[in-house]
Design an enzyme around this catalytic site. Structure first.
Site, PDB file in Angstrom:
ATOM      1  N   THR A 186     -45.371 -36.140  39.449  1.00  7.89           N
ATOM      2  CA  THR A 186     -45.105 -37.818  38.735  1.00  7.89           C
ATOM      3  C   THR A 186     -44.994 -38.651  39.752  1.00  7.89           C
ATOM      4  OG1 THR A 186     -42.738 -37.140  38.959  1.00  7.89           O
ATOM      5  CG2 THR A 186     -43.811 -36.424  36.967  1.00  7.89           C
ATOM      6  N   TYR A 208     -35.923 -17.619  28.639  1.00  7.65           N
ATOM      7  CA  TYR A 208     -35.540 -18.877  28.790  1.00  7.65           C
ATOM      8  C   TYR A 208     -34.308 -19.049  28.271  1.00  7.65           C
ATOM      9  CZ  TYR A 208     -40.548 -19.882  29.544  1.00  7.65           C
ATOM     10  OH  TYR A 208     -41.870 -19.816  30.172  1.00  7.65           O
TER      11      TYR A 208
END
Length: 346
Positions: free
Chosen positions: A241, A53
């Site tokens: 969402t 990451y």
């Protein structure tokens, strides 16, 4: 906040895990610190990261997330109050820039762990995970197993022996796998039973309203073998969402727009299912985000749900969604959609 034990350990983790893969690319160091401050204040004691990451991985940003977490530990002194999970990267075709040698040999495991510890400014990691199988198996967007260029030799005993050495040295406390198949999970469990080696505590796999493939084989294994699911992508890269349903509204900073290669949740079937799920949520006075996260949180195999956000308002809504408990009626309606569009995002 509810806390659950990582299976087979005495480590208690919050039911919400803060995912951090945006730190260092979509989020600056100060923004990452602000997210960790807010999550910690709300009772989140579980942070998940990885050597690769931020995402997508580049030479310039490789390890940037761990560095940001490390600087937060140094500035706040809260390392002992946080359960920290990180991962060593395996040879995945979706990874960008990574270490030169992507395997789980003793040398690679030692190198990856030592460098993660340096970046994180700590001398131990609570949960150390194998980020991707070494063998060639299912990848994102592929439902079924296909044999292809299979040159992998079973080294799982050696991997567990190496991890056992890290545990005995105090560098890690527990172990897990990620993006693993039912066969891979059972193979690790079989080896640990037979030779009294460390047992896999958790599997970190995708799980959401759009991807419930975990239920097909892994759920029974986790139930019978006492392994916990760390569910990632519970909102399907933001698709759940509902913000992409109105095509007139643009979201230039959304991950799917910044990184269109991560399109596993963007098929026509996924969009159709998302619309139906959104209608269910709206008719019951919920946002789609609330319903999607509550659905994952109420699954019996889930030890913690990994959430990710790029802003504090998003993080706030995500964390507050865990207070919601879905009714039997809502679950029945969700199952009806699943019957029409089963796992549209493999």
């Amino acid at each position: 906040m509810i806390y659950n034990k990582l299976p087979n350990t005495d480590i208690k983790v919050s039911e919400v895990c803060l995912g951090t893969m945006t730190f260092g690319q979509q989020n600056s160091e100060s923004e990452g610190h602000a997210q960790m401050d807010y999550a910690f204040e709300k009772g989140v004691n579980f942070f998940d990261t990885a050597e690769m990451y931020s995402i997508p991985s580049h030479k310039e940003t490789y390890g940037s997330t761990e560095k940001i977490i490390g600087s937060w530990f140094k500035s706040t002194g809260k390392r002992e109050k946080v359960v920290l999970a990180s991962k060593i990267a395996g040879p995945s075709p979706i990874f960008g820039y990574m270490r030169e040698k992507l395997d789980f040999s003793p040398e690679s495991l030692q190198y990856a762990l030592d460098n993660s510890l340096k970046r994180l400014q700590t001398d131990y990691i609570d949960l150390y995970q194998l980020h991707w199988p070494e063998r060639k198996t299912n990848i994102f967007g592929q439902r079924g197993f296909k044999v292809k260029d299979d040159q992998w030799e079973d080294n799982i005993h050696q991997v567990l022996e190496t991890l056992d050495g890290f545990i005995k040295a105090g560098k890690i406390k527990a172990i897990g796998v990620s993006n693993e198949t039912p066969w891979g999970l059972m193979r690790f469990l079989e080896e640990s039973k037979k030779y009294n080696l460390p047992k896999i505590a958790t599997v970190q796999n995708p799980y959401s309203l759009l991807n419930r493939l975990f239920e097909v084989g892994s759920a029974e294994i986790c139930y019978r073998e006492n392994v916990g699911l760390l569910a990632y992508s519970p909102l399907g890269f933001g698709v759940l969402t509902g913000k992409f349903l109105d095509e007139k509204v643009k979201h230039p900073k959304a991950r799917l727009n910044l990184f269109p290669q991560y399109n596993r949740y963007s098929s026509e079937q996924s969009t159709a299912a998302t619309k139906m799920y959104n209608d269910i949520a709206s008719s019951h006075g919920l946002t789609l985000t609330q319903m999607a996260l509550a659905f994952v949180n109420q699954q019996p195999s889930v030890t913690s749900t990994i959430i990710g956000a790029t802003s504090i308002p998003q993080l706030k809504e995500n964390i507050e969604s865990f207070r919601i408990k879905l009714s039997t009626e809502i679950f029945d309606l969700i199952e009806a959609v699943q019957a029409v569009y089963p796992n549209p995002a493999p």
